[in-house]
Enzyme design. Sequence first.
Site, mmCIF file in Angstrom:
data_model
loop_
_atom_site.group_PDB
_atom_site.id
_atom_site.type_symbol
_atom_site.label_atom_id
_atom_site.label_comp_id
_atom_site.label_asym_id
_atom_site.label_seq_id
_atom_site.Cartn_x
_atom_site.Cartn_y
_atom_site.Cartn_z
ATOM 1 N N GLU A 423 0.815 -1.218 0.000
ATOM 2 C CA GLU A 423 0.000 0.000 0.000
ATOM 3 C C GLU A 423 0.851 1.271 0.000
ATOM 4 O O GLU A 423 0.748 2.102 0.910
ATOM 5 C CB GLU A 423 -0.935 -0.004 1.213
ATOM 6 C CG GLU A 423 -2.045 -1.045 1.117
ATOM 7 C CD GLU A 423 -3.145 -0.691 0.129
ATOM 8 O OE1 GLU A 423 -3.003 0.312 -0.615
ATOM 9 O OE2 GLU A 423 -4.136 -1.434 0.091
ATOM 10 N N GLU A 502 -3.848 -10.495 -0.165
ATOM 11 C CA GLU A 502 -4.716 -10.452 1.008
ATOM 12 C C GLU A 502 -6.119 -10.808 0.530
ATOM 13 O O GLU A 502 -6.558 -10.344 -0.518
ATOM 14 C CB GLU A 502 -4.751 -9.053 1.642
ATOM 15 C CG GLU A 502 -3.416 -8.622 2.203
ATOM 16 C CD GLU A 502 -3.396 -7.182 2.740
ATOM 17 O OE1 GLU A 502 -4.465 -6.649 3.090
ATOM 18 O OE2 GLU A 502 -2.304 -6.616 2.783
HETATM 19 C C1 IPT Z 1 -5.065 -3.714 3.655
HETATM 20 C C2 IPT Z 1 -3.677 -3.599 4.195
HETATM 21 O O1 IPT Z 1 -2.740 -3.975 3.239
HETATM 22 C C3 IPT Z 1 -3.456 -4.408 5.415
HETATM 23 O O2 IPT Z 1 -2.259 -3.992 6.007
HETATM 24 C C4 IPT Z 1 -4.605 -4.272 6.353
HETATM 25 O O3 IPT Z 1 -4.693 -2.947 6.750
HETATM 26 C C5 IPT Z 1 -5.867 -4.642 5.661
HETATM 27 O O4 IPT Z 1 -6.071 -3.815 4.577
HETATM 28 C C6 IPT Z 1 -7.071 -4.474 6.539
HETATM 29 O O5 IPT Z 1 -6.973 -5.064 7.763
HETATM 30 S S1 IPT Z 1 -5.353 -2.265 2.729
HETATM 31 C C7 IPT Z 1 -7.064 -2.051 2.517
HETATM 32 C C8 IPT Z 1 -7.312 -0.631 2.112
HETATM 33 C C9 IPT Z 1 -7.597 -2.951 1.487
#
Ligand code: IPT
Length: 994
Positions: A423, A502
Amino acid sequence: MPSELSAYVSDPTPGRGALRPARSWLHSDAPSLSLNGAWRFRLSPTASVAQDFAAEEFDDHAWESIPVPSHWVLEGDGAHGRPIYTNIQFPFPIDPPHVPDENPTGDYRRHFALPADWSDAERIVLRFDGVESLFRVWVNGVDIGSAGGSRLAHEFDVTRAVRPGDNVVAVRVHQWSAASYVEDQDQWWLPGIFRDVTLTARPLGGIEDVWLRTGFHDGRGRVEAEITAEASAFPVTLRIPELGVEQVWATAADVAPVDAGEVEPWSAERPRLYDATVSTAAESIALRVGFRTVEIRGDRFLVNGRRVVFHGVNRHEAHPVRGRVFDEEHAREDLARMKRFNVNAIRTSHYPPHPRLLDLADELGFWVVLECDLETHGFEKLGWVGNPSDDPAWREAYLDRIRRTVERDKNHPSIVIWSLGNESGTGSNLAAMSAWVHARDAERPVHYEGDYTGEYTDVYSRMYASVPETERIGTDGTDTPLLNCTPAQSTRQRAKPFLLCEYAHAMGNGPGALDQYEALVHEHPRLHGGFVWEWRDHGILATAPDGTAYQAYGGDFGEVVHDGNFVMDGMLLSDDVPTPSLYEFKAVVQPVRFVFDGDKVAVTNLRHSADTSDLRFRWRVEHDGTPVDAGDLEVPVVAAGESGRVSLPPVPVAPEGETWLTIDAVLATAAPWAPQGHVVATVQSDRSPHIPVPAVRHRTGWRPDTGTLTLGAAEFVDGRLVSLAGRAVTGPRLELFRAPTDNDESPSDGVEESDASVPGVSNAELWRRDGLDRLTARRVSVELPHGKADALRTLDKVSAANSALFVMVESVWSLEAGELELRVEIEPSRGWSTVWPRIGIRFDLPDGGAPVDGAEWFGLGPSESYPDSLRAARTGRFSSGIDDLSVDYARPQETGHRSGLRRLTLTSTGAKVFRVEALPDTHGRRPGFTLSRHTPQELARAGHPYELPASTTSRLTIDAAQHGLGSRSCGPDVRPEFALRPEARTIRLRITAG
Ligand code: IPT
C-alpha cells in the site's frame, strides 16, 4: 527544534555510517557478544534533549533499567507513553518529511567488556536487527553513525572506538522520523530497540557474506555460490557432507557452480534441508540449504517445475505482551500451529520478520513471500500527492530498504517471491526497487500489489477481490477490464500468475466464502491462491478498571486518532486461541479431497509434490452420532496431482435415525509440527435412509381462551409459557437481531456483488433503523381447541417503535403422540427491504437455583458455523459448557451459532434439564441454535468482553436461518446466495423434560 536536529530527524536518506552493502544474517563461528539484556534508559518527550548522555563518563545511575530488546511503551506500566494503533492514518500531521517536535526519544546506555581474545579481530561490528524508527549510536563517546529502517538490520564498524576491557555504548532512538512516512503499516506504533543487538569480531581472512543459490533440475542439485571475502581469505571450501560435496576454491575467480549430485528437493511439504558449511582458515559459516528452483512459465508460478497454490496467511509480528519482540519458542509454536491448520505459505506482512523466522520457515516448510519494510498508505487520502514512492528525494531510501531486505534473507529456500512492500501507491522508486531485485536475484519474482497495471512486477496480485472478480481474473475472453487497467493492460496482467496477497478479512466473526475462493483455484490454473488477512489479532494485554485482563485495541490507550478494533482481524485470537475461521480454513484447503461414488471413494492428492505416504486413512460409522464401527481404509500411495479409487467398507445402516460415514486422513507418524494421528483432512458421507418427517397435524375449531394450561413439559398462564420441565422460562420471543459482527458493522462500499447491501451504510445500521434490536410484541390472540385442551395457539404482531413494518408470529403448542410440539410460523409484512441477521425465537432461562450451563447436541459442530462458513462443521454428537459455546472476540459480537440441529439437551451442572428435537421444515431445512449468557442486545452494547453485564440467565435461540458472514469489514459482503432476505419461515420443535 534546532535546525540541525530537524534536518537529521526529517532526512529521507537513511542515516550515515552504517556498513554497506548489507549482508546475510549468517550463522558464523566468529566470536560474537550479545548486547541484549538490561540497559540504562531515559525517555524524553522531545528530540531536542542534550546529547551529553553519549559521553563515556556520563553519570546514568539515576536512569531506570529497560530490557533490550523491547518497546519502551510496553515497559514500565504506562510510564513510558502508550502504544498507538492506526491503520492508514498517520498519528502526526502529514507534513513530510517533517515530524512533530513532540517526538518521544529514548536514550539507552550500557557497558560491555570486550573479550580479551578479540584483539586480533580485523574489525568489530555492532549490529542492530531492529530499532523503531531512527537511531544514532556512540561507542565510548565516539559518534559511530545513525540509521533508519525499523524492521531492517543495520551494522556499524566500531573498531576504532572500542578498546580492551570496559566500553560504553549509547543509543538515541526517536519514535518519529522521516522513516515514519514510509512505515505506515496497519499495526501498533511501537518504538524502541526491539530486536537483538550484537557485537561481532570479524576475523582477518573471514567471510563477509555468502549466498548459496541451490537449484534443483532433473533430480540433481546445483550450488551457485557467491562469496564475498578478501582475496587473502581464500581458499574457501564448500562442504555438504551428506552429499559428499567438498569443493575448494583457491581464488575468487575459481568460484564456479557445483553439481551436488542427486538430491531430494526442498518444498514446503517436504522441507528437505542439507547442512552445509562455507569456510576459510579463519571462519566457518553454517547454512542449511534446500534445493529448489523457482520459475514463472507463462501464467504459472512453478517451484521445481510444479505449480504452487498458496494456502497462505499474512503474518505480522505481534504478541500481547512483547509486541514485535521475537520469541523463538513462541514463533516456532505459532508456525507449527499453522502447519496443523494446513497453512502452507506466509506473506511477511509488511516487513521482514526477525531473521530467525526464516530458518524456522525453511525447516518446517512454508512458501514465503518476503516483504520489504515499506508502506506509505497515509498518502492515499491526499490522492497520493507527495507520496514518497514517486519522489526522487526518496529513491535512495527505497533502494536501501530493498537491499537490506534481500541481502539479509537471500539464502532461504523458503523465500520464493520478493515483495516490495504494501500500500504505497505506485511510482518510479518502486520500479527502481524492482529493477534492483531483478539485477540482484534474477531467480525470484517480484511482487507488489499496488502495481495494478503490471509495469514492474512479475506476478499479478490483488487484495480483497470478490469471488466473481477473482474468477474474471482467472478467465480469458471477458470484456470487463481488470481493476485500474485498460484492456491492453488487462491482457498483460492475465499473462502472469495471479495471487491474492490479502483476502478473506478475518476480523471478528468471519470471513465467509473461503470455499468459493478455493474452488476457483482448481478451476483456473492462473489463480495461485492467496494469503488470508491475517494470521492473528494484535491485541495488547491490558487491565480494565475493574481489574479484568483484556486484549486492548485502538482507542484503549487514549490515542488522539486511532482505528479501533481494526487491528483484531486474525484467525487466531491475541492469546493464541484459534477462532472458528481457522478451522474453516483448515477444512477448505485440506490437501486431500474425497469424492464418494456408491461403495467407492476417490481420493485426490492436491499437494504440490508430496505423495500420501505420510498419511493413514481411518473410517468410522456413527448412528445418530454414536460410533458403531471403525477401521483403517487401505489407500494406495497417491502421487501429487493424482487420484486413487478405493472400495469402502460395508457400512451398517441404522434402520431409524441417521448413518454417517467419516473418513480422516491422519499423519502416519509424528511430524515436527504435529503428533502421529493428527487429522489432516476429513470428509463425511450421509448414508441415512430417507427419514420421514411427521406431518403437521391440521387442527380446526380454535376458540379464544386463556387460563392455566399444562401441555407435556410446558406450563402456560394466560397463553404465556411460564415454565418448561419445571423451570421458569420467558419467551419464546421473535429474535431478528444479532450482535453485529465487524462485517455487519462495516459501511464499506465493496459490495458490488451483493444484491442486499447499501454502499456506504452498514447492514447493522440498516437493522437499527428498522428497529430489529428493539422489537416489541402485541398479543393478538390466544386460543385453545374446542373440546380437549391438548393445544394452544397464540398470535403476535411484532414490530418496532415508529415503524409500520411488522412480523406476524403464530405459535402452536400441541401434544403430538404424547410429545410436546411447538410450531412457530414467522410471517413478515410487506416492505422489509434489507437483509435480516437471523430469523429465530429466543427462550430466556433464568437461574432458578442452578443456571442452565451446558449443551449436548446432535447436529453440526463442534465449532460455530454460518451459511457461508460451514465446511469445518461436521455432523455428530457434541457437548460443551455454555462459556465454550461462544468465542471471545475482542469486541463482543454474534457468536456461537451451531447449524443443522437435530437434537439438543440443555444441562445444568451436568443434569439434563430438557431436550429439544428440531424437525426439518418442508424444504428439509434444519434450524441452528445458540446458547449464551447474553442477549444479542447486551453483546452489541459492549466494546470489550469485560463490559458485558454479569448474567445468570441463559438464552437459548433457535434460528430458522442466519445471515452469512461475508468479509465486508475489508472486502466483499455476504454473497447473495448466503444473504438472508426477509422471508416466511417455520420452526418446529419437540420438547421433552429431562
Ligand atoms: C489492507 C492492508 O494492506 C493491510 O495492512 C490491512 O490494513 C488490511 O487492509 C485491513 O486489515 S489495505 C485495505 C485498504 C484494502
